[in-house]
Design an enzyme around this catalytic site. Sequence first.
Site, PDB file in Angstrom:
ATOM      1  N   CYS A 120       6.684  -0.571  -7.611  1.00 54.00           N
ATOM      2  CA  CYS A 120       6.488  -1.796  -8.416  1.00 54.00           C
ATOM      3  C   CYS A 120       5.037  -2.232  -8.497  1.00 54.00           C
ATOM      4  CB  CYS A 120       7.263  -2.989  -7.871  1.00 54.00           C
ATOM      5  SG  CYS A 120       8.669  -2.660  -6.860  1.00 54.00           S
TER       6      CYS A 120
ATOM      7  N   HIS B 288       0.244  -4.091   2.394  1.00 57.19           N
ATOM      8  CA  HIS B 288       0.879  -3.393   3.532  1.00 57.19           C
ATOM      9  C   HIS B 288       0.610  -4.168   4.824  1.00 57.19           C
ATOM     10  CE1 HIS B 288       1.660  -0.224   0.845  1.00 57.19           C
ATOM     11  NE2 HIS B 288       0.797   0.684   1.233  1.00 57.19           N
TER      12      HIS B 288
ATOM     13  N   CYS C 138       7.916  -0.082  -2.845  1.00 58.86           N
ATOM     14  CA  CYS C 138       7.458  -1.061  -3.846  1.00 58.86           C
ATOM     15  C   CYS C 138       5.941  -1.263  -3.769  1.00 58.86           C
ATOM     16  CB  CYS C 138       8.237  -2.364  -3.701  1.00 58.86           C
ATOM     17  SG  CYS C 138       7.590  -3.696  -4.714  1.00 58.86           S
TER      18      CYS C 138
ATOM     19  N   PHE D 233       5.146 -28.052 -23.125  1.00 59.09           N
ATOM     20  CA  PHE D 233       4.775 -28.006 -24.534  1.00 59.09           C
ATOM     21  C   PHE D 233       5.217 -26.715 -25.241  1.00 59.09           C
ATOM     22  CE2 PHE D 233       2.890 -28.359 -28.432  1.00 59.09           C
ATOM     23  CZ  PHE D 233       1.801 -27.530 -28.624  1.00 59.09           C
TER      24      PHE D 233
ATOM     25  N   LEU E  97       5.519  -1.705   6.874  1.00 59.22           N
ATOM     26  CA  LEU E  97       6.827  -2.118   6.358  1.00 59.22           C
ATOM     27  C   LEU E  97       6.669  -2.556   4.903  1.00 59.22           C
ATOM     28  CD1 LEU E  97       7.895  -4.014   9.573  1.00 59.22           C
ATOM     29  CD2 LEU E  97       9.046  -1.996   8.623  1.00 59.22           C
TER      30      LEU E  97
HETATM   31  P1  FAD Z   1      12.227   1.959  -0.258  1.00 58.49           P
HETATM   32  O1  FAD Z   1      11.321   0.836  -0.466  1.00 58.49           O
HETATM   33  O2  FAD Z   1      11.912   3.251  -0.916  1.00 58.49           O
HETATM   34  O3  FAD Z   1      12.319   2.161   1.310  1.00 58.49           O
HETATM   35  C1  FAD Z   1      12.836   3.304   1.900  1.00 58.49           C
HETATM   36  C2  FAD Z   1      12.020   3.516   3.149  1.00 58.49           C
HETATM   37  O4  FAD Z   1      12.654   4.506   3.968  1.00 58.49           O
HETATM   38  C3  FAD Z   1      10.616   4.029   2.881  1.00 58.49           C
HETATM   39  O5  FAD Z   1       9.687   3.111   3.414  1.00 58.49           O
HETATM   40  C4  FAD Z   1      10.565   5.373   3.615  1.00 58.49           C
HETATM   41  O6  FAD Z   1       9.315   5.632   4.212  1.00 58.49           O
HETATM   42  C5  FAD Z   1      11.651   5.211   4.650  1.00 58.49           C
HETATM   43  N1  FAD Z   1      12.285   6.438   5.142  1.00 58.49           N
HETATM   44  C6  FAD Z   1      12.953   7.378   4.438  1.00 58.49           C
HETATM   45  N2  FAD Z   1      13.425   8.313   5.278  1.00 58.49           N
HETATM   46  C7  FAD Z   1      13.074   7.945   6.530  1.00 58.49           C
HETATM   47  C8  FAD Z   1      13.292   8.485   7.821  1.00 58.49           C
HETATM   48  N3  FAD Z   1      13.992   9.607   8.031  1.00 58.49           N
HETATM   49  N4  FAD Z   1      12.767   7.847   8.889  1.00 58.49           N
HETATM   50  C9  FAD Z   1      12.055   6.693   8.719  1.00 58.49           C
HETATM   51  N5  FAD Z   1      11.846   6.135   7.525  1.00 58.49           N
HETATM   52  C10 FAD Z   1      12.347   6.749   6.444  1.00 58.49           C
HETATM   53  N6  FAD Z   1      12.010  -3.110  -8.914  1.00 58.49           N
HETATM   54  C11 FAD Z   1      11.853  -4.388  -9.338  1.00 58.49           C
HETATM   55  O7  FAD Z   1      12.687  -5.233  -9.024  1.00 58.49           O
HETATM   56  N7  FAD Z   1      10.779  -4.746 -10.119  1.00 58.49           N
HETATM   57  C12 FAD Z   1       9.849  -3.840 -10.514  1.00 58.49           C
HETATM   58  O8  FAD Z   1       8.911  -4.181 -11.232  1.00 58.49           O
HETATM   59  C13 FAD Z   1      10.001  -2.495 -10.097  1.00 58.49           C
HETATM   60  N8  FAD Z   1       9.110  -1.559 -10.480  1.00 58.49           N
HETATM   61  C14 FAD Z   1       9.315  -0.268 -10.124  1.00 58.49           C
HETATM   62  C15 FAD Z   1       8.432   0.694 -10.599  1.00 58.49           C
HETATM   63  C16 FAD Z   1       8.631   2.022 -10.305  1.00 58.49           C
HETATM   64  C17 FAD Z   1       7.686   3.064 -10.832  1.00 58.49           C
HETATM   65  C18 FAD Z   1       9.742   2.396  -9.494  1.00 58.49           C
HETATM   66  C19 FAD Z   1       9.984   3.833  -9.155  1.00 58.49           C
HETATM   67  C20 FAD Z   1      10.612   1.449  -8.993  1.00 58.49           C
HETATM   68  C21 FAD Z   1      10.409   0.108  -9.315  1.00 58.49           C
HETATM   69  N9  FAD Z   1      11.274  -0.874  -8.852  1.00 58.49           N
HETATM   70  C22 FAD Z   1      11.114  -2.164  -9.276  1.00 58.49           C
HETATM   71  C23 FAD Z   1      12.382  -0.557  -7.925  1.00 58.49           C
HETATM   72  C24 FAD Z   1      12.004  -0.883  -6.455  1.00 58.49           C
HETATM   73  O9  FAD Z   1      10.770  -0.290  -6.148  1.00 58.49           O
HETATM   74  C25 FAD Z   1      13.083  -0.359  -5.517  1.00 58.49           C
HETATM   75  O10 FAD Z   1      14.344  -0.805  -5.947  1.00 58.49           O
HETATM   76  C26 FAD Z   1      12.865  -0.831  -4.083  1.00 58.49           C
HETATM   77  O11 FAD Z   1      11.568  -0.577  -3.665  1.00 58.49           O
HETATM   78  C27 FAD Z   1      13.876  -0.128  -3.174  1.00 58.49           C
HETATM   79  O12 FAD Z   1      13.752  -0.574  -1.864  1.00 58.49           O
HETATM   80  P2  FAD Z   1      14.480   0.233  -0.692  1.00 58.49           P
HETATM   81  O13 FAD Z   1      14.214  -0.516   0.564  1.00 58.49           O
HETATM   82  O14 FAD Z   1      15.870   0.524  -1.060  1.00 58.49           O
HETATM   83  O15 FAD Z   1      13.747   1.635  -0.658  1.00 58.49           O
HETATM   84  C1  KPC Z   2       3.337  -7.405  -2.448  1.00 53.21           C
HETATM   85  C2  KPC Z   2       4.720  -7.689  -2.778  1.00 53.21           C
HETATM   86  O1  KPC Z   2       5.182  -8.810  -2.707  1.00 53.21           O
HETATM   87  C3  KPC Z   2       5.554  -6.601  -3.244  1.00 53.21           C
HETATM   88  S1  KPC Z   2       5.993  -5.512  -1.952  1.00 53.21           S
HETATM   89  C4  KPC Z   2       7.189  -6.402  -1.063  1.00 53.21           C
HETATM   90  C5  KPC Z   2       7.817  -5.593  -0.027  1.00 53.21           C
HETATM   91  S2  KPC Z   2       9.046  -6.506   0.691  1.00 53.21           S
HETATM   92  O2  KPC Z   2       8.539  -7.883   1.037  1.00 53.21           O
HETATM   93  O3  KPC Z   2       9.489  -5.851   1.935  1.00 53.21           O
HETATM   94  O4  KPC Z   2      10.172  -6.632  -0.250  1.00 53.21           O
END
Ligand code: FAD
Ligand code: KPC
Length: 528
Positions: free
Chosen positions: A93, A143, A88, A506, A84
């Site tokens: 991230c 993870h 990110c 400071f 889970l």
């Molecule tokens: P995700 O974390 O992508 O989760 C979607 C999940 O759905 C995945 O785990 C995937 O496996 C699952 N999934 C998809 N289809 C299926 C299916 N059919 N069945 C089961 N599971 C499925 N944000 C910040 O705030 N700070 C940062 O510094 C930052 N850095 C970033 C750097 C990069 C290079 C990028 C690309 C993004 C960054 N972001 C950052 C943005 C951040 O990573 C995302 O906004 C966030 O992770 C989105 O979360 P989410 O749950 O919407 O999607």
């Molecule tokens: C390691 C870390 O805090 C960045 S990844 C966090 C995933 S979650 O807690 O589900 O937003």
Amino acid sequence: MTTIASESTWDVRDLNMSIEEWSTHIDDALQREDSFPAIFNIDADDTREFDAIFIGGGAAGRFGSAYLRALGGRQLVIDRWPFLGGSCPHNACVPHHLFSECAAELMLARTFSGRFWFPKMEELTVNMREIVDLFRKGRVGPHAIMNYQSKEQLSMEFVLNAAAKIIDKHTVEVAGRTFKARNIVLGLGARPQMLAVPGIDLKGVFDYTTFVEDLDYEPGGTAVVVGGSKTAVEYGCFFNATGRRTVMLVRTKLLKLIPDGETRAYVIDRMREQGMEIIEGAEVIRIEGDGSGKVTRVIASTPDGEIEIPTDFVFQALGEIPNSEEALEMLGVKIDPETGAVLVNDKLETSVPGVYAVGDLIGAPMEMFKARKSGTYAARAIMKEEISYSPRDWPDFLHTHYEVSWLGLGEEEARERYSNVIVIKMPPDNPNGLNIGLPASDRVMLYAMDQAHLSGFQKLLIDGDSRLILGAHHVGYGARDGFQYLNVLVKQGLTIDALGDMDELFLNPSHFIQLARLRAGQNELHDL
Ligand code: FAD
Ligand code: KPC
């Protein structure tokens, strides 16, 4: 160590695995891919109907699940990855922060190369693959913590390492089993947008996902980055700091998202000073390769004509596309035809009643705060709380070799909207340029003493009539955390007087307190 049954599913419900055990199994699952079983953590003794099935266990689905549990509901979260937390910690991230930390460290080492304790850096090209390998090994720890925390501490039910199939608005199939729920929450995330030019499939063309998954050679001396926003700049600065020629091909303008023109110019000047080649108004025409399918050059049009850049490494960062196709096909949820984002109301509910969508799937801003918060708001709506959510006025940041943080208005927009804008900044306007060793604070002290123009920039915008803070902008290190809290205060209506009345530590460029205090005594405010 827990052993895994050889069947296609693995029931972990009664196993109280440690973080280390989770780590080993997640690592194994990532290596074995399809041959590792689906991981089931379902409470067979709980006879309640699920209030919601979260499809996608990224930040949005995981936080929504935790919140729904906390409110006394029953949830199930499904993810195709064996952990889970989503993209990110896996490819977004967390690697970005690792690479940006390397960029900052390397800029310092290169600036002071051969002096004090710094080694001679001029001839050194840092091995990128080694850092990517370090990340691939290290990411399993976070993870494992997410799985441990979700199961043992947050009591979530989940199915991992198996893709979910949407059957209808109450039914989901996963790894041969069918689950029903009152509601479905879609948290399917987004994927990188690809260039639409010939040569995109050549070996050596990467995006943020394939860079950490597939890099299996050490790139040569030139990196070509296509794109001009956060990911392009963050990764581009890292490639540059490793000692590679880095050419950024930007279709329009670099870093349009930084709202203050002077801050943006400071940032871009410092990138150029580190040797980055930035070409705005550039379009990639094609990528060419050799007989074995490896990239050899990029051809692009620029305002000065067509150019050819020899390279074995191309990084594309053109933004992300929401993974909305299955929800559209199976549930008919309405999507934005321009962006592919699933459309939701302020309860996070899609056009199909009982189907919610959260996180990157619902479009910009694609940031962690919105992923986590929208997940929790969907849970609250499902549990019948009165809520309303739409993200606005958030503080923002990105990395170059520095951290760049901002909130509120830039100077240009502030002057359009207010007639008496007061500017407080450091370094102040100075006929001899930026050669002033301020701002000075942690992590820029060496620059401040010796390379003053590299010690950062800060700027505060105030409405001289109401005395309210309109915007704050910072380039340097350590301000990001402060900006999260400063933003809350600014949204509540923070005046220069209240800011100046705070008790600072400071060296405090992140909070602007000392500069605000120098001016707070003035009845009629003036620039500083
Ligand atoms: P995700 O974390 O992508 O989760 C979607 C999940 O759905 C995945 O785990 C995937 O496996 C699952 N999934 C998809 N289809 C299926 C299916 N059919 N069945 C089961 N599971 C499925 N944000 C910040 O705030 N700070 C940062 O510094 C930052 N850095 C970033 C750097 C990069 C290079 C990028 C690309 C993004 C960054 N972001 C950052 C943005 C951040 O990573 C995302 O906004 C966030 O992770 C989105 O979360 P989410 O749950 O919407 O999607
Ligand atoms: C390691 C870390 O805090 C960045 S990844 C966090 C995933 S979650 O807690 O589900 O937003």
